[in-house]
Motif scaffolding. Structure first.
Motif, PDB file in Angstrom:
ATOM      1  N   LYS A 130      78.349  28.463  50.175  1.00 32.91           N
ATOM      2  CA  LYS A 130      78.104  29.294  48.991  1.00 32.91           C
ATOM      3  C   LYS A 130      77.759  30.728  49.391  1.00 32.91           C
ATOM      4  O   LYS A 130      78.226  31.687  48.772  1.00 32.91           O
ATOM      5  CB  LYS A 130      76.961  28.711  48.149  1.00 32.91           C
ATOM      6  CG  LYS A 130      77.332  27.488  47.370  1.00 32.91           C
ATOM      7  CD  LYS A 130      76.139  27.003  46.557  1.00 32.91           C
ATOM      8  CE  LYS A 130      76.447  25.742  45.799  1.00 32.91           C
ATOM      9  NZ  LYS A 130      75.278  25.268  45.033  1.00 32.91           N
ATOM     10  N   ILE A 155      80.922  32.547  50.647  1.00 34.88           N
ATOM     11  CA  ILE A 155      81.788  32.960  49.538  1.00 34.88           C
ATOM     12  C   ILE A 155      81.220  34.203  48.867  1.00 34.88           C
ATOM     13  O   ILE A 155      81.954  35.144  48.554  1.00 34.88           O
ATOM     14  CB  ILE A 155      81.967  31.806  48.531  1.00 34.88           C
ATOM     15  CG1 ILE A 155      82.838  30.710  49.152  1.00 34.88           C
ATOM     16  CG2 ILE A 155      82.584  32.311  47.228  1.00 34.88           C
ATOM     17  CD1 ILE A 155      82.897  29.425  48.349  1.00 34.88           C
ATOM     18  N   ASP A 209      81.864  37.190  51.042  1.00 37.33           N
ATOM     19  CA  ASP A 209      83.278  37.572  50.967  1.00 37.33           C
ATOM     20  C   ASP A 209      83.606  38.269  49.645  1.00 37.33           C
ATOM     21  O   ASP A 209      84.471  39.141  49.611  1.00 37.33           O
ATOM     22  CB  ASP A 209      84.174  36.354  51.154  1.00 37.33           C
ATOM     23  CG  ASP A 209      84.142  35.835  52.590  1.00 37.33           C
ATOM     24  OD1 ASP A 209      83.719  36.598  53.484  1.00 37.33           O
ATOM     25  OD2 ASP A 209      84.534  34.680  52.811  1.00 37.33           O
ATOM     26  N   GLU A 210      82.945  37.903  48.569  1.00 28.19           N
ATOM     27  CA  GLU A 210      83.134  38.594  47.287  1.00 28.19           C
ATOM     28  C   GLU A 210      82.558  40.008  47.341  1.00 28.19           C
ATOM     29  O   GLU A 210      83.111  40.931  46.772  1.00 28.19           O
ATOM     30  CB  GLU A 210      82.473  37.821  46.143  1.00 28.19           C
ATOM     31  CG  GLU A 210      83.229  36.610  45.699  1.00 28.19           C
ATOM     32  CD  GLU A 210      84.596  36.935  45.110  1.00 28.19           C
ATOM     33  OE1 GLU A 210      84.752  37.980  44.447  1.00 28.19           O
ATOM     34  OE2 GLU A 210      85.513  36.132  45.313  1.00 28.19           O
ATOM     35  N   SER A 229      81.554  34.442  42.588  1.00 28.88           N
ATOM     36  CA  SER A 229      81.489  33.389  43.615  1.00 28.88           C
ATOM     37  C   SER A 229      81.624  32.003  43.003  1.00 28.88           C
ATOM     38  O   SER A 229      82.197  31.100  43.626  1.00 28.88           O
ATOM     39  CB  SER A 229      80.172  33.454  44.374  1.00 28.88           C
ATOM     40  OG  SER A 229      80.060  34.680  45.052  1.00 28.88           O
ATOM     41  N   LYS A 278      85.119  30.433  42.751  1.00 29.06           N
ATOM     42  CA  LYS A 278      85.782  29.939  43.967  1.00 29.06           C
ATOM     43  C   LYS A 278      85.261  28.550  44.316  1.00 29.06           C
ATOM     44  O   LYS A 278      84.094  28.251  44.118  1.00 29.06           O
ATOM     45  CB  LYS A 278      85.493  30.880  45.149  1.00 29.06           C
ATOM     46  CG  LYS A 278      85.775  32.326  44.883  1.00 29.06           C
ATOM     47  CD  LYS A 278      87.103  32.692  45.394  1.00 29.06           C
ATOM     48  CE  LYS A 278      87.375  34.139  44.986  1.00 29.06           C
ATOM     49  NZ  LYS A 278      88.213  34.848  45.801  1.00 29.06           N
ATOM     50  N   SER A 279      86.142  27.725  44.829  1.00 25.00           N
ATOM     51  CA  SER A 279      85.699  26.394  45.268  1.00 25.00           C
ATOM     52  C   SER A 279      85.303  26.436  46.739  1.00 25.00           C
ATOM     53  O   SER A 279      85.774  27.275  47.489  1.00 25.00           O
ATOM     54  CB  SER A 279      86.809  25.375  45.055  1.00 25.00           C
ATOM     55  OG  SER A 279      87.931  25.714  45.831  1.00 25.00           O
TER      56      SER A 279
END
Length: 144
Positions: free
Chosen positions: A113, A116, A119-120, A139, A142-143
């Motif tokens: 988590k 992600i 990365d966002e 976030s 996204k899976s």
């Protein structure tokens, strides 16, 4: 690429989470961590910053039993890195549900988590957003 590295360590200096966006800065960044930080257990909760030449700026701060390091290139100044540091902490705190600890960040679910969310916030090291709430909303789309 303004941000070249985001590293989270424990108070012994072991890396718990890392994102390296530009490996050409890795050697200088690692050298900085070893020479400037010294004893990780004595890092304070006050933000510190150091500059190596005109190439690498680093801000770091201790939260609970974690230390967050963010390294930037000469394309980014310290106030932006400081704001980024606060946003990373907010994301870490929200991801770990207010219980920031090395133990939780080691778990796959929380680590994924947080990855992600990072990365966002800054894909490939380019800062796109510093709004914690927006990053968390994006976030969730996204899976893992």
């Amino acid at each position: 690429m303004p941000v070249h590295s985001l590293i989270v360590t424990n108070t012994e200096g072991c890396i718990v989470f890392s994102r390296r966006f530009d490996s050409s800065y890795s050697a200088e960044f690692e050298k900085l961590l070893k020479t400037q930080v010294g004893d990780y257990s004595s890092v304070s909760s006050l933000k510190r910053s150091v500059l190596i030449g005109n190439v690498v700026s680093v801000v770091f701060k201790k939260y609970s039993d974690l230390i967050i390091f963010i390294g930037g290139t000469d394309e980014i100044d310290e106030p932006i890195l400081a704001q980024l540091l606060e946003t990373v902490w907010d994301l870490l705190d929200a991801t770990l549900e207010g219980k920031a600890s090395e133990q939780l960040l080691h778990s796959f679910e929380y680590n994924a988590k947080f990855a992600i969310a990072v990365d966002e916030m800054m894909p490939q090291g380019i800062i796109e957003c510093l709004d914690t709430e927006l990053i968390l909303k994006l976030s969730k789309l996204k899976s893992i």
